[in-house]
Design an enzyme around this catalytic site. Structure first.
Site, short mmCIF file in Angstrom:
data_model
loop_
_atom_site.label_atom_id
_atom_site.label_comp_id
_atom_site.label_asym_id
_atom_site.label_seq_id
_atom_site.Cartn_x
_atom_site.Cartn_y
_atom_site.Cartn_z
N ASP A 172 7.58 5.48 -5.02
CA ASP A 172 8.89 5.56 -4.38
C ASP A 172 9.51 6.92 -4.69
OD1 ASP A 172 11.48 5.25 -3.48
OD2 ASP A 172 11.62 3.16 -4.15
N GLY A 173 9.96 7.62 -3.66
CA GLY A 173 10.58 8.93 -3.84
C GLY A 173 11.81 8.87 -4.73
N GLU A 177 1.66 11.55 7.10
CA GLU A 177 0.55 12.08 7.90
C GLU A 177 -0.06 13.37 7.34
OE1 GLU A 177 3.78 12.15 9.09
OE2 GLU A 177 3.87 11.38 11.14
N ASP A 190 11.00 13.82 4.54
CA ASP A 190 10.33 13.44 5.78
C ASP A 190 10.13 11.93 5.76
OD1 ASP A 190 8.91 13.42 8.13
OD2 ASP A 190 7.06 14.21 7.25
N ASP A 231 4.72 9.82 -1.23
CA ASP A 231 4.92 8.79 -0.21
C ASP A 231 4.75 7.42 -0.86
OD1 ASP A 231 4.75 8.86 3.20
OD2 ASP A 231 4.41 6.94 2.17
N HIS A 233 7.65 18.73 13.11
CA HIS A 233 7.25 19.23 11.78
C HIS A 233 7.65 20.69 11.55
CE1 HIS A 233 4.63 15.59 12.06
NE2 HIS A 233 5.15 15.45 10.87
N GLN A 279 5.78 -1.85 5.40
CA GLN A 279 5.96 -1.63 6.83
C GLN A 279 4.69 -1.99 7.62
OE1 GLN A 279 7.25 2.30 6.16
NE2 GLN A 279 5.37 2.95 5.21
#
Ligand code: SAM
Length: 286
Positions: A142-143, A90, A161, A110, A66, A35
């Site tokens: 990768d989740g 974040e 998230d 993440d 959040h 991205q």
């Protein structure tokens, strides 16, 4: 884009609705394999993380997102000890999870090292040191793979998230029915799943796809949403469990659990969560 107003961010928001935000300062622009990531200062909103032109969070209103993502799921579980966050670059979701003194292990996964590294560097106000908490474990992967390889019944709460179901390709498989079945396998007996699900108003079919997938996998589910000023749209959340009905928590129980666990919030409390559950899902009227 730049023009009379100086540098501006043209945010895609809805398909037929765009936002123009004044950029005061750009800290970094990076293109990762997944991205395009921008860290910038936005007029009126403060420091912001922007991925593929979509604002992910800003200093001014990040608590709305959040707190609403994390606390309803954490409160629903009677004693959340092991918590999984997929996405969450974040570190603000991690920050909110760690506020619960029941938590012994918080795993954040993440896919993008650039988001995590740059967040550590530029978004101190977001993570507030959560990456260095001894209970935190951060994996860059990768989740989808992490969940496929995680042990059965390990986690109490799983928090998704992720980037929106309509933004970019990396997160799309993590909104599928098959993925929710994998998450269910790694949740304990009173396990709770929560996900952000984009905007039901501007991306109704994508939202219905996510909600339908969760409904087919878990016995109980509840939907709530809130308007986020810097996104220019409503963000929906879906909370689900096989054993715990999200509507069974009274506003009093909600506040009591937050208090017992030492959790202080800027926005969410039992009354507000209850009100958002009552609001139902926001969709266009035609
Ligand atoms: N607050 C955001 C919003 O409003 O949409 C979402 C938070 S967060 C910054 C989204 C994170 O999901 C990003 O850091 C991105 O790298 C991560 N992500 C996307 N796809 C992923 C995947 N397949 N596995 C793990 N993380 C992923």
């Amino acid at each position: 884009m730049s023009g009379e107003e100086g540098l501006c961010l043209f945010e895609p928001a809805g398909r037929s609705f765009k936002l123009l935000l004044k950029v005061l300062k750009v800290y970094a622009v990076e293109k990762s394999p997944y991205q395009e990531i921008i860290f910038a200062e936005l007029d009126g909103f403060g420091k912001a993380l922007i991925i593929d032109n979509f604002i992910q969070s800003t200093e001014a209103d990040e608590a709305l997102y959040h707190e609403l993502l994390v606390h309803p799921a954490m409160v629903l579980h009677p004693k959340p000890s092991r918590v999984l966050i997929i996405g969450g670059g974040e570190g603000a979701t991690l920050r909110e999870v760690l506020k619960h003194n029941t938590v012994k292990e918080a795993v954040m996964v993440d896919i993008d090292p650039v988001v995590v590294e740059f967040s550590k560097k530029y978004l101190e106000h977001m993570h507030q040191g959560s990456f260095n908490d001894p209970r935190s474990r951060v994996f860059i992967m990768d989740g989808l793979k992490y969940v496929a390889e995680a042990p059965d019944k390990y986690f109490d709460v799983a928090i998704m998230d992720l980037t929106d179901p309509y933004a970019g390709e990396a997160a799309k498989p993590l909104y599928s029915e098959g993925f929710y079945r994998s998450v269910k396998r790694i949740l304990g007996d009173n396990g709770v799943l929560v996900t952000q699900a984009g905007s039901s108003y501007f991306y109704t079919s994508e939202y219905d796809y996510v909600a339908g997938n969760i409904r087919r996998v878990f016995k109980y589910m509840a939907e709530y949403n809130i308007w986020i000023p810097s996104f220019g749209l409503n963000v929906n959340f879906i909370i689900a469990s096989d054993t715990l009905d999200p509507r069974s928590i009274t506003p009093g129980d909600f506040d009591k659990r937050l208090m017992e666990r030492g959790v202080k919030t800027r926005f969410i409390n039992g009354g507000r969560y209850n009100g958002l559950l009552m609001l139902g899902v926001l969709k266009p009227l035609h």
